[in-house]
Design an enzyme around this catalytic site. Sequence first.
Site, PDB file in Angstrom:
ATOM      1  N   ARG A   1       0.840  -1.205   0.000  1.00  0.00           N
ATOM      2  CA  ARG A   1       0.000   0.000   0.000  1.00  0.00           C
ATOM      3  C   ARG A   1       0.869   1.246   0.000  1.00  0.00           C
ATOM      4  O   ARG A   1       0.728   2.124  -0.830  1.00  0.00           O
ATOM      5  CB  ARG A   1      -0.897   0.014   1.250  1.00  0.00           C
ATOM      6  CG  ARG A   1      -1.955  -1.054   1.233  1.00  0.00           C
ATOM      7  CD  ARG A   1      -2.566  -1.215   2.595  1.00  0.00           C
ATOM      8  NE  ARG A   1      -1.542  -1.559   3.568  1.00  0.00           N
ATOM      9  CZ  ARG A   1      -1.755  -1.847   4.837  1.00  0.00           C
ATOM     10  NH1 ARG A   1      -2.969  -1.769   5.311  1.00  0.00           N
ATOM     11  NH2 ARG A   1      -0.774  -2.170   5.637  1.00  0.00           N
TER      12      ARG A   1
ATOM     13  N   SER B   1      -7.279  -3.997   7.735  1.00  0.00           N
ATOM     14  CA  SER B   1      -8.232  -4.728   8.583  1.00  0.00           C
ATOM     15  C   SER B   1      -8.372  -4.027   9.937  1.00  0.00           C
ATOM     16  O   SER B   1      -9.457  -3.987  10.521  1.00  0.00           O
ATOM     17  CB  SER B   1      -7.747  -6.160   8.810  1.00  0.00           C
ATOM     18  OG  SER B   1      -7.694  -6.855   7.591  1.00  0.00           O
TER      19      SER B   1
END
Length: 167
Positions: A90, A128
């Site tokens: 990311r 998450s």
Amino acid sequence: MKRAIYPGSFDPCTLGHLDIIKRAANMVDELVVGVLINKAKTPLFSPEYRVSMLKEVTKDIPNVKVESFEGLLADFARQKDANIIVRGLRIVTDFEFELQVAQTNRMLNSDLETIFLTTSLEYSYLSSTTVRETAAFGGDISKFVPPELVDTINEKVAAKFKEDKNE
Ligand code: PNS
């Protein structure tokens, strides 16, 4: 057969994970999504539940399988006869850790290659952990996780919140 493993905790699976799964599945004959059973951590969702959520969201992708694993990823790859590990990147700070892990995996299993897919821009902020936290405070997670998982994640987070309050 070109078989790859996409390993992770998937606690829970996000749209970012699903994006990597779809793109990686296009590159190989079979993609095994490996859900880590980590006894040192207490995940929100059990391994069985994480596997079932991933199976649900990948049911229309014929070359994707979902399995849990315990122990070393390098051993799981050997067991599955897979020589490719897929990881998503990311942000640049992900790379430092991922490089170390990829090199360790290669030392443990010299057949293994790790390939990194850059996360699609719209999911580059997503994790998450932030999904769990948003849900815990009643925020809208519908932009973060596949639609079929929204209710189940909210219910589980609410139940955990209640459980913690009663302890
Ligand atoms: O989704 P995550 O938590 O970033 O996934 C991390 C994962 C599962 C890829 C990593 O923790 C892992 O592979 N664990 C298994 C143990 C192992 O093989 N570690 C690599 C050697 S340091």
